[in-house]
Design a protein around this motif. Structure first.
Motif, PDB file in Angstrom:
ATOM      1  N   VAL A 200       0.852  -1.191   0.000  1.00 45.39           N
ATOM      2  CA  VAL A 200       0.000   0.000   0.000  1.00 45.39           C
ATOM      3  C   VAL A 200       0.888   1.241   0.000  1.00 45.39           C
ATOM      4  O   VAL A 200       1.842   1.333   0.769  1.00 45.39           O
ATOM      5  CB  VAL A 200      -0.917   0.003   1.238  1.00 45.39           C
ATOM      6  N   SER A 201       0.569   2.197  -0.863  1.00 48.52           N
ATOM      7  CA  SER A 201       1.357   3.428  -0.936  1.00 48.52           C
ATOM      8  C   SER A 201       1.127   4.283   0.309  1.00 48.52           C
ATOM      9  O   SER A 201      -0.012   4.595   0.670  1.00 48.52           O
ATOM     10  CB  SER A 201       0.976   4.229  -2.180  1.00 48.52           C
ATOM     11  N   ALA A 202       2.234   4.677   0.957  1.00 43.60           N
ATOM     12  CA  ALA A 202       2.161   5.489   2.177  1.00 43.60           C
ATOM     13  C   ALA A 202       3.417   6.355   2.266  1.00 43.60           C
ATOM     14  O   ALA A 202       4.300   6.092   3.074  1.00 43.60           O
ATOM     15  CB  ALA A 202       2.037   4.596   3.405  1.00 43.60           C
ATOM     16  N   PRO A 203       3.545   7.386   1.415  1.00 43.21           N
ATOM     17  CA  PRO A 203       4.767   8.195   1.412  1.00 43.21           C
ATOM     18  C   PRO A 203       5.103   8.740   2.797  1.00 43.21           C
ATOM     19  O   PRO A 203       4.259   9.341   3.470  1.00 43.21           O
ATOM     20  CB  PRO A 203       4.439   9.330   0.442  1.00 43.21           C
ATOM     21  N   THR A 204       6.340   8.525   3.220  1.00 39.39           N
ATOM     22  CA  THR A 204       6.723   8.964   4.557  1.00 39.39           C
ATOM     23  C   THR A 204       6.727  10.476   4.675  1.00 39.39           C
ATOM     24  O   THR A 204       6.651  11.015   5.778  1.00 39.39           O
ATOM     25  CB  THR A 204       8.083   8.364   4.948  1.00 39.39           C
TER      26      THR A 204
END
Length: 285
Positions: A200-204
């Motif tokens: 799942v995309s979850a940019p820090t």
């Protein structure tokens, strides 16, 4: 997975000032670093927090680039020697900072936590937050007393490629890179763009505000709950490009009270093997 009430792994510049003047000041590690850029020791020598010791991410917080990825884990014993030279002892609190982005500091935090140090935190906002708050910088290098820290790897979660692939199917695997890299639209560094199927995309970068400081713990918990990491959720893992910005996401999860494992080899390791599947687009795949 339930949130816990552990002390926050990040602290403010004001709190650090108070601790440095208190009876048990922490060891300070300066981990300024620039991806693909020059070594930051000259910047450290031009001005650093009082008593801080410089640690080189590329040379001391990672092994040689190769089959294990661009920033594979360092040999634990060699890492322990670096920490002892920096004055780190098992019972001494440690605070790590970088130039402000927080990724390099998080890498040092993660390595110390993974090797068993229980009292390590990251300066929220890094050097910028310190100077914005009126904190002094020194140019002289203060000798430090050698520490006694001995690494004992395994204190927090670590994933290999197979473990990351399994977690993407059975739990929650977060991709901490920019969304365009996750989607496979661009890939400036590694052999191929895209993501681990099921991740799942979850940019820090979305874990911090415009001031460069971490979002409040409640806001972080709300963000991760939307991604599927809440009190009733499955196990959580994180990867990024090479195990640096992913450590920053693990730090943000810890600040929210959610333990997570890191795939240290990350995309640089995964994508190096053409036999491993690659998903593209905005959906996990």
């Amino acid at each position: 997975m339930t949130a816990n009430a552990s002390p926050s792994p990040v602290l403010s510049a004001a709190a650090l000032k108070a601790e440095l003047s208190g009876p048990r000041p922490p060891v300070l590690l300066d981990v300024r670093w620039q991806l693909g850029g020059p070594n930051q020791r000259p910047a450290y020598e031009a001005g650093h927090l009082p008593g801080a010791v410089y640690v080189d991410l590329d040379a001391e917080l990672a092994g040689p680039a190769g089959e294990g990825g661009r920033h594979p884990l360092p040999d634990p014993e060699e890492f322990g020697a670096v920490m002892r030279r920096a004055g780190v002892s098992a019972d001494t609190p440690v605070v790590v900072y970088d130039g402000g982005q927080g990724w390099a500091a998080a890498r040092a935090w993660w390595l110390l936590r993974w090797t068993g140090h229980a009292q390590v935190r990251v300066l929220d906002g890094g050097l910028a937050a310190w100077t914005d708050g009126g904190g002094p910088l020194l140019t002289e290098v203060t000798p430090v007393e050698r520490g006694d820290f001995k690494p004992n790897p395994g204190a927090i979660g670590l994933l290999d490629a197979d473990g990351a692939a399994a977690l993407a199917r059975t739990g929650l695997l977060l991709d901490a890179r920019a969304g365009e890299r996750y989607r496979g639209e661009v890939e400036p560094i590694d052999p191929v763009g895209g993501h681990i199927p099921g991740a799942v995309s979850a940019p820090t970068t979305e874990n911090v505000g415009p001031d460069g400081l971490f979002l409040a713990a409640d806001a972080l918990r709300a963000r991760f709950a939307e991604l599927g990491a809440d009190a009733a959720g499955a196990q959580v893992g994180v990867y990024c490009g090479s195990g640096v910005s992913g450590a920053h996401e693990v730090l943000a999860l810890a600040a929210a009270g959610i333990p997570a494992a890191l795939y240290a080899g990350s995309w640089s390791h995964w994508s190096a093997d053409p036999a491993r599947p690659v998903a593209v687009g905005s959906l996990p795949g």
